[in-house]
Motif scaffolding. Structure first.
Motif, short mmCIF file in Angstrom:
data_model
loop_
_atom_site.label_atom_id
_atom_site.label_comp_id
_atom_site.label_asym_id
_atom_site.label_seq_id
_atom_site.Cartn_x
_atom_site.Cartn_y
_atom_site.Cartn_z
N ARG A 1 -1.99 -2.64 -11.13
CA ARG A 1 -2.83 -3.13 -10.08
C ARG A 1 -1.69 -3.76 -9.02
O ARG A 1 -1.74 -3.65 -8.04
CB ARG A 1 -3.81 -3.73 -10.35
N LYS A 2 -0.81 -4.71 -9.82
CA LYS A 2 -0.02 -5.45 -8.86
C LYS A 2 1.26 -4.59 -8.32
O LYS A 2 1.54 -4.66 -7.14
CB LYS A 2 0.89 -6.27 -10.03
N ASP B 1 4.75 1.21 -1.89
CA ASP B 1 4.23 2.39 -0.97
C ASP B 1 4.87 3.63 -1.51
O ASP B 1 6.05 3.54 -2.06
CB ASP B 1 4.28 1.87 0.28
N ASP C 1 0.49 -1.38 -7.85
CA ASP C 1 -0.16 -0.63 -6.61
C ASP C 1 -0.07 -1.36 -5.36
O ASP C 1 -0.03 -0.90 -4.30
CB ASP C 1 -1.20 -0.27 -7.12
N GLU C 2 -0.14 -2.68 -5.45
CA GLU C 2 -0.60 -3.69 -4.47
C GLU C 2 0.69 -3.85 -3.60
O GLU C 2 0.57 -3.72 -2.24
CB GLU C 2 -0.90 -4.87 -5.01
N ILE C 3 1.78 -3.99 -4.15
CA ILE C 3 3.05 -4.34 -3.53
C ILE C 3 4.11 -3.38 -3.18
O ILE C 3 5.07 -3.36 -2.61
CB ILE C 3 3.86 -5.32 -4.24
N LEU D 1 -6.37 3.81 -7.74
CA LEU D 1 -5.18 3.21 -6.97
C LEU D 1 -5.04 3.76 -5.65
O LEU D 1 -5.39 4.87 -5.21
CB LEU D 1 -3.99 3.47 -7.87
N ARG D 2 -4.38 3.04 -4.78
CA ARG D 2 -4.16 3.45 -3.47
C ARG D 2 -3.21 4.37 -3.18
O ARG D 2 -2.91 5.38 -2.37
CB ARG D 2 -4.09 2.32 -2.44
N ASN D 3 -2.05 4.04 -4.28
CA ASN D 3 -0.90 5.06 -4.17
C ASN D 3 -0.92 6.35 -5.06
O ASN D 3 -1.69 6.27 -5.98
CB ASN D 3 0.51 4.30 -4.57
#
Length: 257
Positions: free
Chosen positions: A162-163, A169, A165-167, A203-205
């Protein structure tokens, strides 16, 4: 817009990323392979920056790294070879894959600036720690339009995924198993459980699956669990043995879809 970002906005399935080592099998083959990959319809090209100790890679890619270094490949030579490629019709997204030491020796900002000048879209640096990237390098990479791609494995914790995925792109590189490149054969039930576990995290990616992908069957199976897959060792074997480099690259790519 970054070419990788644009790609994933327009293509959600069976994204094909192919890796090859710069300067292999011959020093002058880098642009020939790149052109053949684009002509053959690859979605992302991953160019390996040869390094003497490629820790995430198995025997096939290690040997290609060694041969490329013996041929005289270096970051300076690679940048010279890639100079002007965007003006010569190369439109496919390009990711440079390698290790931090040569990039550090070149100079982080000088490297990022050169990547922007050439038209490089992303980086994969397996030995760059997530926290160090966020603290030391993210601003520089962002400034020069470079997406940093992180690897995750079946052992990567949910918190760390998750980290990442957050930082970051672009996409997340899902290593299929706890092994080096070229060491796995086929998709196992254990791998499928891992892929499903990550998919359930929403996840967003997008994710691309690598390690053990070599033919139409493994590519299509992996693509059921992610946006696509990455082929490395098998492709390096093919170009290493090729008599007709461009023709055999295009023929292999056609066999995957």
């Amino acid at each position: 817009m970054n070419r990788i970002t644009a790609l994933f906005q327009n293509r959600k399935q069976e994204v094909l990323n192919v890796y090859f080592t710069a300067g292999f099998p011959n020093l002058s083959d880098t642009t020939t392979v790149l052109e053949a990959l684009q002509e053959g319809g690859v979605d992302i090209v991953e160019i390996g920056m040869p390094y003497s100790d490629p820790v995430a890679d198995g025997e096939t890619i290690q040997e290609s790294n060694q041969k490329a270094l013996e041929n005289g490949m270096s970051l300076k030579v690679l940048f010279e070879q890639l100079e002007g490629i965007r003006g010569k019709g190369i439109t496919v997204p390009i990711v440079l894959m390698g290790y931090l030491n040569p990039v550090y020796q070149f100079g982080i900002e000088a490297f990022a600036k050169k990547c922007q000048e050439i038209g490089i879209d992303g980086l994969i640096l397996p030995d760059l720690p997530v926290d160090e990237y966020f603290r030391e390098y993210k601003k520089i990479f962002d400034q020069y339009g470079l997406l940093n791609i992180f690897l995750i494995t079946p052992q990567t914790s949910e918190e760390r995924i998750r980290k990442i995925d957050e930082i970051s792109d672009g996409f997340i590189y899902m290593v299929s198993s706890a092994s080096v490149t070229g060491a796995t054969s086929g998709i196992t039930p254990e791998m499928e459980a891992y892929f499903n576990r990550v998919n359930a995290m929403n996840l967003r990616n997008p994710r691309l699956i690598g390690f053990g992908i070599k033919d139409k069957e493994t590519f299509q199976t992996a693509s059921k669990y992610a946006s696509g897959a990455i082929i490395g060792s098998q492709f390096v074997r093919i170009i290493g043995a090729a008599k007709d480099l461009k023709g055999e690259v295009i023929s292999y790519l056609k066999s995957l879809r």
